[in-house]
Structures are given as C-alpha cells and as structure tokens.
Design a protein around this motif. Structure first.
Motif, mmCIF file in Angstrom:
data_model
loop_
_atom_site.group_PDB
_atom_site.id
_atom_site.type_symbol
_atom_site.label_atom_id
_atom_site.label_comp_id
_atom_site.label_asym_id
_atom_site.label_seq_id
_atom_site.Cartn_x
_atom_site.Cartn_y
_atom_site.Cartn_z
ATOM 1 N N SER A 1 35.785 45.316 41.731
ATOM 2 C CA SER A 1 36.271 46.318 42.669
ATOM 3 C C SER A 1 35.153 46.735 43.618
ATOM 4 O O SER A 1 34.087 46.124 43.672
ATOM 5 N N ILE B 1 38.901 44.035 36.668
ATOM 6 C CA ILE B 1 40.233 43.826 36.101
ATOM 7 C C ILE B 1 40.058 43.030 34.810
ATOM 8 O O ILE B 1 39.817 41.831 34.828
ATOM 9 N N PHE C 1 41.531 51.663 40.091
ATOM 10 C CA PHE C 1 40.828 50.519 40.672
ATOM 11 C C PHE C 1 40.595 50.755 42.160
ATOM 12 O O PHE C 1 41.554 50.853 42.929
ATOM 13 N N TYR D 1 45.817 45.106 38.813
ATOM 14 C CA TYR D 1 45.100 45.907 37.813
ATOM 15 C C TYR D 1 46.074 46.748 36.989
ATOM 16 O O TYR D 1 46.095 46.684 35.759
ATOM 17 N N ARG E 1 44.958 46.202 43.356
ATOM 18 C CA ARG E 1 45.209 47.397 42.545
ATOM 19 C C ARG E 1 46.519 47.259 41.772
ATOM 20 O O ARG E 1 46.617 47.686 40.613
#
Length: 574
Positions: free
Chosen positions: A447, A453, A480, A502, A499
């Motif tokens: 990130s 992740i 995230f 994630y 995201r």
C-alpha cells in the motif's frame, strides 16, 4: 480478571511463510474437473450484447426499537460517590493570545480553561476541525448510489456471516474532528506532538475525547455540558440512522496536563513517549472519566472499548500496570455496578510475526516470542489472569519498551533473550522484522503505507489469537491506503480496486476462519469511513469515502460498495 471479548487491531502481517513450488508449475484450476474438448470455430452476425445491469445501494432500515444496555443516566449517576457538576466554557481559536475573563479565582472557570491553551504553546494548532457537531444528513443523489462495475475475479467462499456478526466502519475523534478547541475542549497530547495541519453498515465506531468531556481531566472537576450534549446527539443520530454505536474511551489523546514540561517525544520505532500513562494519578483519573461516559451513555451503547493500542504508549512496567488496572476497574464498574448487558473490551495493535523458515527452530522461537511480547503484556493478565513473566517485569521496570528490527545477536533468539543488559539493544524482541519471504518476494501487494494484502496471514493470525487467549476476537480496525491515491484525479481515487481486493479477501478469510477453523470472530470494522488525518498525513487515504476538505463534499469509493455488497449478500438465510 475475566473478559467478554478480546478487541484487537489488525494492521499488517509481518514476516513471511515458506512458499512451495510444484515441479509442474502453473496455476491450479480447482473448479475445472473435466477435460476440455478441442474448440470449434464458426462465423456469426455481430451485435452489441453487453448490457450493464444497474444496481443501487440501499440504506439500512431505521431501528424500530432501541435496546437498552444499561440504566438511564439519572439512575446510573447514583453510583457516583460525589455529585457531578456540569458547566460550559468558550472556544479557543487559532491565533488567540489572550481571552478576557474575570473569574480568575475559580480554579475551573473560563480563565483557568483558557490558560491551558495559552500555556501549552501549541505552534501546530493552526486550524479548527473538520467536524464539530452533528447535523441533519443531506440525501445522497440516486446516481451516486449506483454500484460500480464488478471486478472479474471475486471470492469463492460459500459461507454466510453469523447472525450476531458485527459489521461496520470506524473513525476517531483526533483524526476526524482534528485539533478542536471548541465548546470547552482542552489540549491533549496530540496537539503537542503532531506537526500539521447513508452508509449501508450496521455499526459506527467512534472515540470520545477525554479533554472534551473533562477539560481539567481529574476526579472532582466539572463535566463539560456541551460535550455531553454533543455525544448524546451523535449517539442518537447513529441510532436514528439504523446503526449501533461502538465507543472508544481513549484513542491516543491523553490530557496534556499529565505531562510535565516539554519533554515529550515521538518514538522512532513504535509510537509516542507518553509519560502520562505512568503518571501516578492516571488510573483514578481515567476510571473517573470512564464512569462519566458510562453513566451518561451506557444505556444506548452496546460495545465499549477502554484503550486503543496501549502498547504504543506504555513504555515501562508502571505504564502497563496502570492500563491493566484502569481497564479492569472500568470493566467491573460496568458489569458489577451498572449491570450493563453490553460488551466492554480493550483494543490492541499487533503485527503478526511468522517464521521466515518454519523448519528453523530459532525462527519459530522468534515468532512465538514476538507474539508474546506484542500482546502478552496486556492479554495475559486481562484474559488469562496470568502475571507477567518475571523476565519481562524486571525489564519493564528499568528499560523503555521498544521493538528493534535489526538482526538477532549471535547465537539466535535464545542467546539474545538471555542477555538483558543495557548493552543488548535488541532486547526484548530479539527478532528481525521483514516483509519479504525467503525467496525475496513481498509478502503481499504493498500500500501507500506499511499495510500489505495478506489474507493468508490473517487467517493464521486469528487462529493464533483465539486459541492463545481464549476469547472472541474483534477485528476492530483494518484498512488499506492505496498507493499514491491522493495524487490521482477523483474518478481514479474512487475506482480503488486494490482496496476492494484487500477488504473482500480479508472478509472471505474471516468467514473461513469462523467456519473451518472454529474461531469466534465477533465482527470487523473497516478503517476508516472517510479519508482522514492519519496522524500528520492526509496522503495516506484509508477511507472508503473520499472527502474534499475545503467543501466537505464526499464521494463513495468502489471499495465501499464492494465491501457492503459482500456482507449483504452473505447474510444468514431466514
């Protein structure tokens, strides 16, 4: 000391686990069991056949009844041995150098309140906060509630969330309200340390600033009536929207009056040098503050959290001991005196360490020691009734707690752990933290911050926590910040597929953890409900809504719709 739940913060999984590569290589296709026949080719007339299916997000319905989790404030206040007095103060705005007040003889009057802002010399306090009060919600245009295009790949689990699973979003006062000197709030630690400048979910987690409720912090000092009114309004607004409130009592913003002089620093490894937790008056003061919150709001709040991530602040034995005792006293006041029927717990920060080589005994020992130190200081006495190991007690009494990420000393983790001298800068963790596996690959997709992740590590992490401390686990913050999201144009910020991956992969692993590993995961709260101030940084955008800090206009991101849709399509069948 018994507890009803273990609240833990999920940030990242650190370390790595061994990777096994088959001789044949390639990707497995678990759903393809029959051989594929040779294709046949043919011509057909062309036509546009891909039509979008439009779906709209819908808000959760308003609650038809409101459950009570404790006595009404008028009855709860009877449990105070001394009468609580309430008052109001003014506001402190950036650039003020003096506030005229004639009540200099009153130790808790306007002059005394203003003097706290003057004496703090807060060079970093330059603006008022984004939010300072609750307002009537503005209806979201229907066009903004259209679900985004679905990703090609999606989770393949076949499980539904348990009926009592807590799903919602989180935020904190310091990171949403900002450095607010409005309506009687007094300075907290964060103003001194940090240099700067219809949701479809069922729970909203927020924090209440100690210095807003009790500007003078200590027992016997007046309660700020404007603050009580504000959080009554917020709680009722949450309930009116069909959600349930989750309240954290202390989220890094300790009252500044616990700190002597300017000897306050930010620790380079793990957090803030918050001597306030070691202050001899801290426990009684925090318990009094917690009782004020519980007596005013416990009737409508189902879940309470005493401390947020105390490891970042408790640098010695006294700090750890104070947190454990303060938490315990609040817990027993809530259950034994108020007879509260909700839940109350504590929120830990924790990186999960796994051995880089699971066949190496020293690596395994290092991972186990890392877990023990990250959570054991607090979790062992609170959840298992176990005293701290004598080795750790002796260490905490004389040396600051921090985590060094250099290579272990010669002889491995055992040799390092046995060397408690001040010359051994690796003690007590004695581990090297890395975010690549033994083959040099990152442990997951990176990130804009420290988060990766790593859904596989999450499931292993939950298994370890639950089976070690034997209490339900609440993933109370996980999020995230997409790399360089703040530099992108708004449409690209909103289409935040990393995201979404994630959240959906982590939530899918939570379901597997529940059904396949037998782990009692009581809920998960996404961090955060809107892009916020991530302790000195607006660029690390954790939010599932984008916000224009000038106009306050907000826009839902793709991850918001994907996460809510994932949970809603996995509700238990009636």
């Amino acid at each position: 000391m018994s507890m009803h739940l273990l609240l833990t913060v999920l940030a990242v999984g650190v370390g790595a686990q061994e990777v096994y590569i088959t001789k044949t290589g390639g990707s497995a296709r678990p759903h393809c069991t029959a051989p594929i026949d040779s294709p046949s080719y043919f011509f057909q007339p062309f036509s546009f056949t891909l039509n979008e299916t439009v779906r709209y997000a819908t808000s959760v319905p308003s609650l038809t009844t409101t459950r009570k989790y404790g006595p009404a404030p008028t009855d709860a206040l009877k449990h105070f041995t001394t009468r609580l007095s309430t008052t109001t103060w003014g506001s402190w705005l950036p650039g003020h150098t003096a506030v005229a007040a004639s009540d200099t003889a009153d130790p808790y009057g306007q002059a005394a309140w203003s003097s706290m802002w003057l004496s703090a010399d807060l060079q970093n306090y330059t603006t008022t906060g984004i939010y300072s009060t609750t307002v009537s919600p503005t209806p979201v245009p229907r066009k903004e509630l259209v679900l985004p295009p679905a990703d090609y790949f999606s989770p393949t689990d076949c499980y539904d969330f348990p009926k009592d699973f807590v799903f919602g979003v989180a935020g904190s006062a310091a990171q949403i309200e900002g450095a607010v000197g409005l309506e009687g709030r007094s300075p907290s630690l964060l103003e001194k340390l940090i240099a700067d400048d219809p949701m479809g979910v069922e729970y909203y987690s927020f924090t209440i600033p100690w210095t807003r409720i009790l500007p003078f912090a200590l027992p016997g000092t007046p309660v700020n009536k404007q603050a009580i009114d504000h959080y009554n309004d917020l709680i009722d607004t949450v309930l009116d929207a069909g959600m349930q409130p989750v309240v954290t009592m202390l989220h890094f913003d300790s009252p500044l009056l616990f700190f002597a002089g300017d000897n306050i620093t930010r620790h380079p490894d793990i957090g803030f040098n918050n001597a306030g937790y070691q202050n001899e008056t801290f426990v009684d003061a925090f318990v009094n503050y917690g009782k004020v919150l519980l007596t005013h709001f416990a009737d409508r709040v189902p879940i309470w959290i005493t401390f947020n991530e105390p490891l970042l602040y408790s640098f010695n034995f006294q700090g750890v001991d104070n947190v454990v005792h303060a938490h315990s006293r609040i817990y027993h006041f809530y259950h034994d005196e108020l007879k509260g029927s909700g839940k109350i717990g504590i929120k830990f920060n924790d990186n999960f360490g796994v051995p880089k080589d699971p066949k190496n005994a020293s690596h395994v020992a290092a991972a186990n020691r890392f877990q023990e130190l990250q959570l054991g200081f607090f979790a062992n006495p609170i959840f298992l009734g176990k005293h701290l190991h004598e080795e750790y007690v002796g260490f905490l009494r004389h040396r600051p707690l921090h985590c060094d990420s250099r290579i272990p000393a010669d002889g491995g983790v055992d040799a390092c752990a046995s060397n408690t001298s001040t010359a051994n800068s690796l003690f007590p963790y004695c581990v090297k933290q890395e975010t690549t596996n033994r083959y040099g690959w990152n442990i997951g997709y990176r990130s804009d911050s420290y988060v990766y992740i790593t859904p596989t590590y999450l499931r292993e992490y939950l298994f370890d926590i639950y089976n070690t401390w034997r209490h339900p686990v609440f993933v109370s913050e996980f999020g995230f910040p997409v790399y360089s999201e703040a530099t992108k144009d708004l449409p690209d910020q909103l289409f935040d597929s990393p995201r979404s991956i994630y959240y959906l992969s982590f939530m899918s692993e939570i379901l597997k953890s529940i059904y396949e590993d037998g782990v009692h995961v009581m809920g998960a709260l996404a961090w955060s409900f809107v892009d916020n101030w991530e302790f000195g940084d607006y660029a690390q955008q954790f939010g599932i809504q984008a916000v224009n800090r000038t106009t306050q206009q907000r826009h839902y991101k793709k991850s918001f719709f994907d996460l809510v849709d994932f949970v809603k399509t996995r509700q238990p069948k009636q």
